[in-house]
Scaffold this active site. Structure first.
Site, PDB file in Angstrom:
ATOM      1  N   ILE A 151      -6.992 -72.246   6.655  1.00 14.71           N
ATOM      2  CA  ILE A 151      -5.477 -71.678   6.394  1.00 14.71           C
ATOM      3  C   ILE A 151      -5.112 -72.547   5.272  1.00 14.71           C
ATOM      4  O   ILE A 151      -4.515 -72.082   4.284  1.00 14.71           O
ATOM      5  CB  ILE A 151      -4.614 -71.796   7.797  1.00 14.71           C
ATOM      6  CG1 ILE A 151      -4.824 -71.032   8.734  1.00 14.71           C
ATOM      7  CG2 ILE A 151      -3.176 -71.756   7.144  1.00 14.71           C
ATOM      8  CD1 ILE A 151      -4.022 -71.104  10.047  1.00 14.71           C
ATOM      9  N   ALA A 230       1.861 -74.975  10.530  1.00 20.28           N
ATOM     10  CA  ALA A 230       0.922 -75.428  11.587  1.00 20.28           C
ATOM     11  C   ALA A 230       1.526 -75.527  12.970  1.00 20.28           C
ATOM     12  O   ALA A 230       1.564 -74.653  13.768  1.00 20.28           O
ATOM     13  CB  ALA A 230       0.138 -76.780  11.017  1.00 20.28           C
ATOM     14  N   ARG A 231       2.081 -76.730  13.156  1.00 22.90           N
ATOM     15  CA  ARG A 231       3.029 -77.025  14.432  1.00 22.90           C
ATOM     16  C   ARG A 231       3.976 -77.984  14.219  1.00 22.90           C
ATOM     17  O   ARG A 231       3.813 -78.910  13.242  1.00 22.90           O
ATOM     18  CB  ARG A 231       1.833 -77.728  15.443  1.00 22.90           C
ATOM     19  CG  ARG A 231       0.941 -76.751  16.163  1.00 22.90           C
ATOM     20  CD  ARG A 231       1.483 -75.803  16.920  1.00 22.90           C
ATOM     21  NE  ARG A 231       0.664 -74.774  17.706  1.00 22.90           N
ATOM     22  CZ  ARG A 231       0.319 -73.751  17.405  1.00 22.90           C
ATOM     23  NH1 ARG A 231       0.763 -73.066  16.281  1.00 22.90           N
ATOM     24  NH2 ARG A 231      -0.751 -72.823  18.201  1.00 22.90           N
ATOM     25  N   ASP A 255       7.906 -72.940   9.288  1.00 23.23           N
ATOM     26  CA  ASP A 255       7.996 -71.743  10.337  1.00 23.23           C
ATOM     27  C   ASP A 255       7.504 -72.010  11.719  1.00 23.23           C
ATOM     28  O   ASP A 255       7.658 -71.467  12.699  1.00 23.23           O
ATOM     29  CB  ASP A 255       6.788 -71.004   9.970  1.00 23.23           C
ATOM     30  CG  ASP A 255       6.390 -69.599  10.775  1.00 23.23           C
ATOM     31  OD1 ASP A 255       7.409 -69.038  10.814  1.00 23.23           O
ATOM     32  OD2 ASP A 255       5.198 -69.385  11.044  1.00 23.23           O
ATOM     33  N   GLU A 260       9.832 -75.629  20.383  1.00 20.88           N
ATOM     34  CA  GLU A 260      10.151 -74.121  20.164  1.00 20.88           C
ATOM     35  C   GLU A 260      10.675 -73.616  21.698  1.00 20.88           C
ATOM     36  O   GLU A 260       9.745 -73.747  22.589  1.00 20.88           O
ATOM     37  CB  GLU A 260       8.999 -73.260  19.596  1.00 20.88           C
ATOM     38  CG  GLU A 260       9.085 -73.801  18.057  1.00 20.88           C
ATOM     39  CD  GLU A 260       7.561 -73.096  17.462  1.00 20.88           C
ATOM     40  OE1 GLU A 260       7.248 -72.069  18.105  1.00 20.88           O
ATOM     41  OE2 GLU A 260       7.311 -73.710  16.385  1.00 20.88           O
ATOM     42  N   HIS A 278       8.410 -68.877  13.760  1.00 20.02           N
ATOM     43  CA  HIS A 278       6.881 -69.025  13.990  1.00 20.02           C
ATOM     44  C   HIS A 278       6.377 -67.640  13.971  1.00 20.02           C
ATOM     45  O   HIS A 278       5.844 -67.135  14.992  1.00 20.02           O
ATOM     46  CB  HIS A 278       6.960 -69.343  15.506  1.00 20.02           C
ATOM     47  CG  HIS A 278       5.538 -69.785  15.669  1.00 20.02           C
ATOM     48  ND1 HIS A 278       5.131 -70.982  16.659  1.00 20.02           N
ATOM     49  CD2 HIS A 278       4.175 -69.452  15.502  1.00 20.02           C
ATOM     50  CE1 HIS A 278       3.809 -71.090  16.718  1.00 20.02           C
ATOM     51  NE2 HIS A 278       3.287 -70.405  15.994  1.00 20.02           N
ATOM     52  N   ILE A 279       6.511 -67.048  12.937  1.00 18.66           N
ATOM     53  CA  ILE A 279       5.942 -65.604  12.433  1.00 18.66           C
ATOM     54  C   ILE A 279       4.556 -65.560  11.682  1.00 18.66           C
ATOM     55  O   ILE A 279       4.183 -64.543  11.303  1.00 18.66           O
ATOM     56  CB  ILE A 279       7.003 -64.603  12.061  1.00 18.66           C
ATOM     57  CG1 ILE A 279       7.401 -65.258  10.472  1.00 18.66           C
ATOM     58  CG2 ILE A 279       8.314 -64.202  12.733  1.00 18.66           C
ATOM     59  CD1 ILE A 279       8.371 -64.041   9.531  1.00 18.66           C
ATOM     60  N   GLY A 280       4.319 -66.639  11.481  1.00 21.51           N
ATOM     61  CA  GLY A 280       2.976 -67.004  10.440  1.00 21.51           C
ATOM     62  C   GLY A 280       1.942 -65.852  10.878  1.00 21.51           C
ATOM     63  O   GLY A 280       1.387 -65.335   9.872  1.00 21.51           O
ATOM     64  N   SER A 281       1.722 -65.451  12.265  1.00 22.09           N
ATOM     65  CA  SER A 281       0.491 -64.513  12.547  1.00 22.09           C
ATOM     66  C   SER A 281       0.871 -63.256  12.873  1.00 22.09           C
ATOM     67  O   SER A 281       0.303 -62.314  13.144  1.00 22.09           O
ATOM     68  CB  SER A 281      -0.460 -65.229  13.378  1.00 22.09           C
ATOM     69  OG  SER A 281       0.381 -65.241  14.945  1.00 22.09           O
TER      70      SER A 281
HETATM   71  C1  DGY Z   1      -1.804 -69.539  16.865  1.00 16.22           C
HETATM   72  O1  DGY Z   1      -2.254 -68.404  17.041  1.00 16.22           O
HETATM   73  O2  DGY Z   1      -1.742 -70.678  17.210  1.00 16.22           O
HETATM   74  C2  DGY Z   1      -0.199 -69.079  16.545  1.00 16.22           C
HETATM   75  O3  DGY Z   1       0.412 -70.107  15.900  1.00 16.22           O
HETATM   76  C3  DGY Z   1       0.615 -68.680  17.682  1.00 16.22           C
HETATM   77  O4  DGY Z   1       0.678 -69.784  18.724  1.00 16.22           O
END
Ligand code: DGY
Length: 312
Positions: A151, A230-231, A255, A260, A278-281
């Site tokens: 990433i 990331a987190r 994000d 959360e 948290h819409i990254g993916s």
């Molecule tokens: C992942 O796949 O780790 C995304 O952040 C969703 O948790």
């Protein structure tokens, strides 16, 4: 297979084509066992925790846990290993979607998207004038990436097209073929001293929890923008919020958050925070690729092979 999570319809169809699957939306309060019965695969996602006691009590018929996520910190991996369970995740297939969100976070923070959206949606925009919502450009700036994995590299590739120079800090230097002229810093303070935008793309672990603490925030140049794809737990919220309040950090693009969805409420009141839930993916393309990765992994396992996406 028992699948615990809300999945898009297309993804449900993909899993149904490959497996005899029962879907339930959320983890039952008493754990998955009653719903699992004699099923061999438990599919779940980020947000459904599987801690030691629950793993220890899983039925003997269960062979694999598949997490519909790249992160697997919601599963006690040591307990799964001890119990002889295979754990699969979805690495690689989220890279592009998350990298795109990384760019959105940088732009949103640098160009004051939160204040801009609030202004126009409030219906009180007085009209254009030269002092209105002045931000900073990404062009010519140094991007410091913490965690140069897939990433991080995806973000670096896109950021180069914006005219940014890429710096990174990792425990070890990336292979020459993967570095693509990014400048490696073996020590975080050296990268922090040159960074205009810090992008957190590192894995969460016991060592990296609250990595960006008050000490490391102080190492950043005044006016740095901080982004996190990331987190949330990689950031000490007290340290970042204090720096956003006093201007040491110009703005943040976030994000992901600790705890959360019960995020630190102080973020809501900071106009210099551009934040997303948290819409990254969250693209349909990625959601389907995540399903395919798990289907292929589980089919490989069923055929006696070694899935490439095996965590343990
Ligand atoms: C992942 O796949 O780790 C995304 O952040 C969703 O948790």
């Amino acid at each position: 297979m028992l699948a615990i999570s809300r999945f898009p319809d297309e993804v449900k169809s993909d899993f149904r084509e490959a497996f005899d699957v029962t879907f339930i939306d959320v983890m039952p309060t008493g754990g998955p066992n009653a719903a699992l019965g004699a099923r061999e695969v438990l599919l779940l996602s980020f947000g459904s925790e599987l801690r030691t006691a629950v793993i220890g009590a899983l039925p003997a018929s269960l062979k694999a846990i598949a997490t519909y996520s790249v992160g697997y910190e919601h599963i006690d991996i040591a307990a799964a290993r001890a119990r002889g369970l295979t754990v699969l995740n979805t690495p690689g297939v989220l890279t592009d979607a998350v990298a795109e969100i990384g760019l959105l976070l940088m732009l949103g923070a640098a160009r004051r998207a939160t204040e801009s959206i609030d202004l126009i949606r409030s219906r009180h925009w007085p009209g254009w004038n030269p002092t209105q919502l002045i931000g900073v450009e990404l062009l010519g700036k140094n991007l410091g990436i913490l965690g140069m994995g897939r990433i991080g590299r995806g973000i670096a590739r896109r950021a180069r097209a914006f005219g940014m120079t890429i710096h990174y800090h990792n425990r070890s230097r990336a292979a020459p073929g993967l570095e693509d002229n990014a400048i490696y810093h073996a020590r975080f303070p050296d990268m922090a001293a040159t960074t205009d935008v810090l992008m957190i793309a590192a894995q969460l672990s016991a060592e990296t929890r609250h990595y960006l603490d008050a000490g490391r925030v102080a190492m950043l140049k005044r006016g740095t923008i901080v982004c996190n794809v990331a987190r949330g737990d990689l950031i000490d919220d007290d340290a970042l919020i204090a720096a956003l309040q006093n201007g040491h950090v110009r703005a943040a693009g976030l994000d992901v958050f600790e705890n959360e969805p019960t995020i630190d409420p102080r973020y809501y009141d900071l106009p210099n925070v551009f934040m997303l839930p948290h819409i990254g993916s969250s693209t349909i393309e990625t959601r389907r690729r995540m399903a395919q990765a798990l289907i292929i992994g589980l089919e490989t396992l069923r055929a006696g092979g070694k899935p490439a996406n095996r965590v343990v």
